[in-house]
Design an enzyme around this catalytic site. Structure first.
Site, short mmCIF file in Angstrom:
data_model
loop_
_atom_site.label_atom_id
_atom_site.label_comp_id
_atom_site.label_asym_id
_atom_site.label_seq_id
_atom_site.Cartn_x
_atom_site.Cartn_y
_atom_site.Cartn_z
N HIS A 95 -4.59 -8.81 3.69
CA HIS A 95 -6.03 -8.70 3.85
C HIS A 95 -6.48 -9.51 5.05
O HIS A 95 -6.16 -10.69 5.17
CB HIS A 95 -6.76 -9.22 2.60
N ARG A 130 0.86 -1.18 0.00
CA ARG A 130 0.00 0.00 0.00
C ARG A 130 0.90 1.24 0.00
O ARG A 130 2.03 1.19 0.49
CB ARG A 130 -0.90 0.03 1.23
N TYR A 147 -9.75 -10.34 -6.96
CA TYR A 147 -8.69 -10.56 -7.95
C TYR A 147 -8.85 -11.87 -8.72
O TYR A 147 -7.98 -12.24 -9.51
CB TYR A 147 -7.33 -10.54 -7.26
N ARG A 161 -0.45 -2.29 -6.98
CA ARG A 161 -0.85 -3.32 -6.01
C ARG A 161 -1.86 -4.27 -6.64
O ARG A 161 -1.77 -5.49 -6.49
CB ARG A 161 -1.42 -2.64 -4.77
N LYS A 173 -2.70 -2.17 7.73
CA LYS A 173 -3.91 -1.66 8.36
C LYS A 173 -4.13 -2.32 9.71
O LYS A 173 -3.86 -3.50 9.88
CB LYS A 173 -5.12 -1.91 7.46
N HIS A 184 -2.15 2.24 -6.09
CA HIS A 184 -2.95 1.02 -5.89
C HIS A 184 -3.07 0.21 -7.18
O HIS A 184 -3.35 -0.98 -7.14
CB HIS A 184 -4.33 1.38 -5.34
#
Length: 292
Positions: A258, A142, A267, A235, A166, A232
């Site tokens: 994630h 990120r 994806y 990414r 995150k 992004h």
């Protein structure tokens, strides 16, 4: 109560400023609606009240995706209130927002990704730009993770980088050989100490996300790519290319950091020809018979 909850998100959950602003907007919308339509007491809201709130936001023109985000913030807020005995139940627990059409992420194909990252190192800031783009594409970081990197986080001999994602979740991600070479050249040129930012901005502190976005847009144009290129996108491209080659959804989830595999499943937009080859190779009764 909302201020207390936002302080909890900032201090204990360590959410990003962008996420915190989103929660603040969503909960302020709930508070404003409650003052106007439900006697002003957020803690007294029932399921029927929250359904009315979501319906009012829908009539106001919010998209299904925005309603999903707003309801998610409200549900998390009431779950926190429940945990701290400020409400007897979570009135948002059983409410579902309208389904939003899922947009597939835009990606670069491998040739476009190669053209983007192979910027000239002879240009001003060329070594830095090459190292930055190679690392983005190599490791699927990120933009906030890349900006926060210090040289101590990189183990180039082992081909690894430690990032803080995150929610304060730490993960270790591989770094490809091209990115390692570019990073070594950049460190040799910049003389970066272990505690120094890998990509410093003005004043010596870490470069900001906005500066990275602007730089990437300029570099894409220089490289002849006229798509909307942003951090992004690399990414997305990293995730799509690794998944197409490996088929390992769980592995890609770990690489991207994630928390929920449902986020990674976006994806799985492999082309039909690739899926047909996977099916033919894997299914015991998929072999097509020779018509002769």
């Amino acid at each position: 109560m909302i201020d207390d909850y936002l302080a909890y998100l900032q201090v204990e959950r360590r959410v990003s400023p962008h996420t915190l602003d989103g929660y603040r907007r969503d909960l302020e919308a709930l508070s404003a609606w409650t003052r106007k339509s439900a006697d002003g007491d957020v803690a007294a809201l029932r399921e029927a009240d929250l359904r009315a709130f979501i319906a009012a936001e829908h009539r106001r023109g919010l998209s299904p995706k925005s309603l999903q985000r707003r309801l998610s913030a409200v549900r998390s807020f009431f779950q926190w209130l429940l945990k701290h005995d400020r409400v007897a139940a979570n009135p948002a627990a059983g409410i579902r927002a309208p389904k939003a059409p899922r947009k597939l992420p835009q990606v670069l194909d491998p040739d476009e990704a190669k053209a983007l990252v192979e910027v000239s190192t002879e240009a001003p800031l060329g070594l830095r730009d090459r190292a930055m783009l190679e690392l983005f594409y190599s490791s699927g970081l990120r933009v906030s993770e890349l900006c926060a990197l210090r040289w101590r986080d990189l183990r180039l001999d082992e081909g690894l980088v430690t990032v803080l994602g995150k929610g304060g979740r730490q993960r270790i991600v591989p770094v490809g050989s091209h990115a390692r070479d570019a990073l070594r050249e950049w460190r040799s040129d910049s003389g970066g100490a272990d505690e120094a930012p890998v990509f410093p901005g003005r004043g010596g502190g870490p470069i900001g996300p906005r500066a990275v976005q602007v730089r990437m847009r300029l570099l894409a144009q220089r490289q002849g790519l006229f798509k909307r290129v942003h951090p992004h996108l690399l990414r997305h491209s990293f995730a799509s290319h690794v998944l197409e080659s490996s088929g390992d959804l769980r592995g890609v989830q770990e690489l991207l950091g994630h928390a929920d595999i449902a986020t990674t499943q976006i994806y799985t937009h492999l082309d039909f020809g690739h899926l047909a080859k996977v099916y033919d190779a894997a299914h015991p009764r998929a072999k097509r018979r020779d018509p002769r």
